[in-house]
Design a protein around this motif. Structure first.
Motif, PDB file in Angstrom:
ATOM      1  N   GLY A   1       0.668  -1.303  -0.045  1.00  0.00           N
ATOM      2  CA  GLY A   1      -0.025  -0.070  -0.050  1.00  0.00           C
ATOM      3  C   GLY A   1       0.665   1.376   0.000  1.00  0.00           C
ATOM      4  O   GLY A   1       0.225   2.442   0.187  1.00  0.00           O
ATOM      5  N   ASN A   2       2.274   1.207  -0.039  1.00  0.00           N
ATOM      6  CA  ASN A   2       3.181   2.448  -0.066  1.00  0.00           C
ATOM      7  C   ASN A   2       2.959   2.806  -1.381  1.00  0.00           C
ATOM      8  O   ASN A   2       3.936   2.708  -2.196  1.00  0.00           O
ATOM      9  CB  ASN A   2       4.462   1.932   0.485  1.00  0.00           C
ATOM     10  CG  ASN A   2       5.631   3.127   0.352  1.00  0.00           C
ATOM     11  OD1 ASN A   2       4.954   4.198   0.208  1.00  0.00           O
ATOM     12  ND2 ASN A   2       6.732   2.655   0.530  1.00  0.00           N
ATOM     13  N   LYS A   3       2.263   4.077  -1.751  1.00  0.00           N
ATOM     14  CA  LYS A   3       2.314   4.797  -2.855  1.00  0.00           C
ATOM     15  C   LYS A   3       3.675   5.398  -3.284  1.00  0.00           C
ATOM     16  O   LYS A   3       3.953   5.875  -4.308  1.00  0.00           O
ATOM     17  CB  LYS A   3       1.279   5.981  -3.050  1.00  0.00           C
ATOM     18  CG  LYS A   3      -0.160   5.577  -2.678  1.00  0.00           C
ATOM     19  CD  LYS A   3      -1.294   6.403  -2.590  1.00  0.00           C
ATOM     20  CE  LYS A   3      -2.830   5.982  -2.498  1.00  0.00           C
ATOM     21  NZ  LYS A   3      -3.625   6.900  -2.831  1.00  0.00           N
ATOM     22  N   GLY A   4       4.484   5.423  -2.311  1.00  0.00           N
ATOM     23  CA  GLY A   4       6.073   6.054  -2.543  1.00  0.00           C
ATOM     24  C   GLY A   4       7.102   4.850  -3.197  1.00  0.00           C
ATOM     25  O   GLY A   4       7.950   5.425  -3.505  1.00  0.00           O
ATOM     26  N   TRP A   5       6.480   3.688  -3.156  1.00  0.00           N
ATOM     27  CA  TRP A   5       7.034   2.586  -3.587  1.00  0.00           C
ATOM     28  C   TRP A   5       7.243   2.776  -5.169  1.00  0.00           C
ATOM     29  O   TRP A   5       6.176   2.843  -5.859  1.00  0.00           O
ATOM     30  CB  TRP A   5       6.523   1.308  -2.989  1.00  0.00           C
ATOM     31  CG  TRP A   5       7.337  -0.072  -3.509  1.00  0.00           C
ATOM     32  CD1 TRP A   5       8.681  -0.173  -3.700  1.00  0.00           C
ATOM     33  CD2 TRP A   5       6.651  -1.121  -3.716  1.00  0.00           C
ATOM     34  NE1 TRP A   5       8.907  -1.551  -4.179  1.00  0.00           N
ATOM     35  CE2 TRP A   5       7.574  -2.006  -4.196  1.00  0.00           C
ATOM     36  CE3 TRP A   5       5.206  -1.629  -3.952  1.00  0.00           C
ATOM     37  CZ2 TRP A   5       7.434  -3.443  -4.532  1.00  0.00           C
ATOM     38  CZ3 TRP A   5       4.887  -2.714  -4.132  1.00  0.00           C
ATOM     39  CH2 TRP A   5       6.038  -3.923  -4.568  1.00  0.00           C
ATOM     40  N   ASN A   6       8.332   2.415  -5.905  1.00  0.00           N
ATOM     41  CA  ASN A   6       8.653   2.696  -7.255  1.00  0.00           C
ATOM     42  C   ASN A   6       7.702   1.589  -7.819  1.00  0.00           C
ATOM     43  O   ASN A   6       7.704   1.468  -9.097  1.00  0.00           O
ATOM     44  CB  ASN A   6       9.969   2.631  -7.788  1.00  0.00           C
ATOM     45  CG  ASN A   6      10.873   1.312  -7.187  1.00  0.00           C
ATOM     46  OD1 ASN A   6      10.298   0.645  -6.429  1.00  0.00           O
ATOM     47  ND2 ASN A   6      11.904   1.138  -7.818  1.00  0.00           N
ATOM     48  N   GLU A   7       7.489   0.456  -7.456  1.00  0.00           N
ATOM     49  CA  GLU A   7       6.642  -0.433  -7.869  1.00  0.00           C
ATOM     50  C   GLU A   7       5.031  -0.455  -7.773  1.00  0.00           C
ATOM     51  O   GLU A   7       4.427  -1.248  -8.110  1.00  0.00           O
ATOM     52  CB  GLU A   7       7.110  -1.924  -7.648  1.00  0.00           C
ATOM     53  CG  GLU A   7       8.597  -2.251  -7.887  1.00  0.00           C
ATOM     54  CD  GLU A   7       8.543  -2.422  -9.692  1.00  0.00           C
ATOM     55  OE1 GLU A   7       7.640  -2.384 -10.308  1.00  0.00           O
ATOM     56  OE2 GLU A   7       9.730  -2.575  -9.962  1.00  0.00           O
ATOM     57  N   TRP A   8       4.667   0.508  -6.928  1.00  0.00           N
ATOM     58  CA  TRP A   8       3.131   0.771  -6.504  1.00  0.00           C
ATOM     59  C   TRP A   8       2.531   1.132  -8.098  1.00  0.00           C
ATOM     60  O   TRP A   8       3.158   2.108  -8.752  1.00  0.00           O
ATOM     61  CB  TRP A   8       3.269   2.032  -5.680  1.00  0.00           C
ATOM     62  CG  TRP A   8       1.635   2.012  -5.197  1.00  0.00           C
ATOM     63  CD1 TRP A   8       0.952   1.213  -4.293  1.00  0.00           C
ATOM     64  CD2 TRP A   8       0.623   2.877  -5.623  1.00  0.00           C
ATOM     65  NE1 TRP A   8      -0.305   1.564  -4.204  1.00  0.00           N
ATOM     66  CE2 TRP A   8      -0.562   2.789  -5.110  1.00  0.00           C
ATOM     67  CE3 TRP A   8       0.695   3.930  -6.550  1.00  0.00           C
ATOM     68  CZ2 TRP A   8      -1.692   3.315  -5.277  1.00  0.00           C
ATOM     69  CZ3 TRP A   8      -0.464   4.568  -6.828  1.00  0.00           C
ATOM     70  CH2 TRP A   8      -1.687   4.317  -6.328  1.00  0.00           C
ATOM     71  N   PRO A   9       1.222   0.767  -8.285  1.00  0.00           N
ATOM     72  CA  PRO A   9       0.671  -0.238  -7.517  1.00  0.00           C
ATOM     73  C   PRO A   9       1.251  -1.681  -7.971  1.00  0.00           C
ATOM     74  O   PRO A   9       1.507  -1.894  -9.033  1.00  0.00           O
ATOM     75  CB  PRO A   9      -0.780   0.186  -8.079  1.00  0.00           C
ATOM     76  CG  PRO A   9      -0.804   0.364  -9.568  1.00  0.00           C
ATOM     77  CD  PRO A   9       0.561   1.373  -9.412  1.00  0.00           C
ATOM     78  N   LEU A  10       1.085  -2.582  -6.978  1.00  0.00           N
ATOM     79  CA  LEU A  10       1.292  -3.958  -7.389  1.00  0.00           C
ATOM     80  C   LEU A  10       0.137  -4.773  -7.831  1.00  0.00           C
ATOM     81  O   LEU A  10      -0.735  -4.700  -6.839  1.00  0.00           O
ATOM     82  CB  LEU A  10       1.917  -4.564  -6.004  1.00  0.00           C
ATOM     83  CG  LEU A  10       2.266  -6.004  -6.027  1.00  0.00           C
ATOM     84  CD1 LEU A  10       3.226  -6.043  -7.128  1.00  0.00           C
ATOM     85  CD2 LEU A  10       3.152  -6.837  -4.797  1.00  0.00           C
ATOM     86  N   THR A  11       0.399  -5.365  -8.815  1.00  0.00           N
ATOM     87  CA  THR A  11      -0.696  -5.873  -9.604  1.00  0.00           C
ATOM     88  C   THR A  11      -0.503  -7.356  -9.499  1.00  0.00           C
ATOM     89  O   THR A  11       0.701  -7.809  -9.334  1.00  0.00           O
ATOM     90  CB  THR A  11      -1.086  -5.422 -10.764  1.00  0.00           C
ATOM     91  OG1 THR A  11      -0.052  -5.904 -11.834  1.00  0.00           O
ATOM     92  CG2 THR A  11      -1.806  -4.087 -10.874  1.00  0.00           C
ATOM     93  N   THR A  12      -1.579  -8.469  -9.792  1.00  0.00           N
ATOM     94  CA  THR A  12      -1.239  -9.798  -9.731  1.00  0.00           C
ATOM     95  C   THR A  12      -0.330 -10.102 -10.967  1.00  0.00           C
ATOM     96  O   THR A  12       0.335 -10.946 -10.953  1.00  0.00           O
ATOM     97  CB  THR A  12      -2.645 -10.572  -9.592  1.00  0.00           C
ATOM     98  OG1 THR A  12      -3.458  -9.954 -10.437  1.00  0.00           O
ATOM     99  CG2 THR A  12      -3.136 -10.433  -8.359  1.00  0.00           C
TER     100      THR A  12
END
Length: 445
Positions: free
Chosen positions: A209-220
């Motif tokens: 749920g971290n919007k600052g993560w460079n991989e956000w959003p994580l999808t299946t």
């Protein structure tokens, strides 16, 4: 061919109330019932019930192709029985599918494996018996508290008859090796070792749920692509995490439940991917090598060691003081004392005393009832002091202890006799004052 092994930890401690110095010797009830019930009710509503309902739906939908595993501490089960019996019923419904494996652990979610072999065996047996009585099958795979593991601990678990054990795929242990294989204990190769893929596990548990993560959003789709890009020779992806990830650590609004529901749909599109329980991994794969872990590791914090619970002097003093009582506990027959002993051993009490800061500080603050580690230490030691007095009275160590115990019992009996006499005097006084004086019927002239 790769298989995904999902494992979830379920645990809640019995938190202590504010137990003051002046309570020692006077009040023997230690627990914050309001906080314990409030936390359980909250987590049940946000995580346990909706997540179990979703898993049941998924297990039925995929008809044997999707599987998960759990370890549920004895203390969590006791709280389910007290505050949320519907949660326990929902876990039983999962067990009835035949697609869920329940693992063994220490009953009290304790650190006893680091202290005493016999006590460790006893707690593991108590937990295994509880799991078998609830879910109809005795566990064959062991998961120590917080994935704590070493070569020697693994040897003890093998001695208990377990076929496999879970632990962290720590970098400083593996070096260049991959966690995505089955390993074995370096002392007793009969014990197989499943190592957590902390990168992929933490992508879900901590970064989702971290919007600052460079991989956000994580999808299946993205997550499964990462799995497909792994070395083709790698055989098992162990995704180990707290069950509270779903709905509590990662709020429903982050889309975590949708991610969980869609993951097997995306995984099962690929013929080279499947799901397995830990015992199935052990049955289907051969260990590629022993894993050498001379010093204990865990899945906690950046260090992946024991410093979350035993990293400072307060924690070490409390831990050592607790287990100096073990010889007397082994002679104790008092059910209330033994139950308090279970609750005192819970690793969370030592976790609350941790003085770590920076990235790990937020994790240590989660569900922590204390404002400071020092406050947690003082409160715990006050409780332990009162418990020690009670234990010494129940299991005298020497003639002097026996004499003190006898005097304590004598004083208690005399106090009870005095109380009854005082009550009798009060009742007699009430009766006397209730007798009315006769009213004169003589008429005035």
């Amino acid at each position: 061919m790769k298989t995904i092994c999902f494992y979830f930890q379920v645990h809640q401690p019995f938190r202590f109330r504010r137990y003051r110095f002046f309570d020692i010797g006077n009040d023997h009830y230690y627990y914050d019932d309001y906080t314990n019930e409030s936390v359980m009710t909250k987590v049940a509503a946000k995580c346990y019930l909706p997540a179990n309902e979703l898993l049941l739906k998924m297990l039925r939908k995929h008809k044997g192709k999707f599987k998960v595993s759990f370890s549920i501490s004895g203390l969590a089960i006791e709280q389910f029985k007290l505050y949320a019996p519907e949660v326990l019923d929902s876990f039983k419904a999962l067990a009835d599918t035949g697609m869920v494996e329940f693992l063994a652990e220490t009953y009290s979610h304790s650190l006893v494996s680091l202290k005493n072999k016999e006590a460790f065996f006893s707690q593991a047996e108590a937990h295994a018996h509880l799991i078998e009585s609830l879910f109809g099958k005795r566990p064959t795979v062991f998961r120590n508290t917080e994935l704590i593991y070493s070569d020697l601990l693994g040897e003890l678990v093998a001695e208990m008859g377990y076929q496999a054990m879970l632990t962290e795929g720590a970098k400083h242990v593996l070096g260049w090796k991959s966690p995505n294989f089955l390993y074995c204990n370096s002392i007793n190769p009969r014990l197989k070792v499943l190592l957590k893929n902390f990168k992929l596990s933490d992508d879900i548990a901590f970064r989702f749920g971290n919007k600052g993560w460079n991989e956000w959003p994580l999808t299946t789709e993205k997550f499964v692509k990462w799995i497909l890009k792994l070395d083709k020779r790698e055989e098992v992806i162990n995704l180990f995490m707290d069950y509270e990830t779903f709905g509590e650590h990662q709020d429903k609004n982050t889309g975590i439940f949708d991610f969980l529901e869609n993951l097997p749909v995306e995984v099962l599109k690929h013929k080279g991917l499947s799901f397995s329980t830990p015992s199935e991994v052990v049955a289907d794969l051969q260990p590629i090598a022993p894993v050498s872990v001379p010093h204990p590791i865990s899945w906690a914090d950046e260090e992946r060691d024991l410093t979350a619970w035993l990293g400072n002097e307060m924690q070490q003093e409390a831990f050592d003081k607790l287990y100096t009582l073990l010889p007397k506990i082994q002679l104790c027959k008092d059910a209330k004392l033994l139950k308090d002993w279970d609750f005192l051993q819970c690793s969370d009490h030592f976790y609350y005393m941790c003085t770590k800061f920076f990235s790990d500080g937020d994790v240590h603050a989660y569900f922590n009832p204390y404002e400071t580690p020092y406050e947690a230490f003082i409160n715990y030691m006050n409780v332990l002091s009162d418990f020690t007095i009670r234990l010494n009275a129940a299991v005298p160590k020497s003639d002097l202890d026996q004499e003190l115990s006898n005097l304590t019992d004598l004083l208690a009996a005399k106090e009870e006799k005095i109380r009854k006499m005082e009550d009798e005097i009060k009742n007699l006084r009430k009766r006397r004052t209730s007798v009315k004086k006769p009213v004169s019927t003589k008429k005035k002239v």
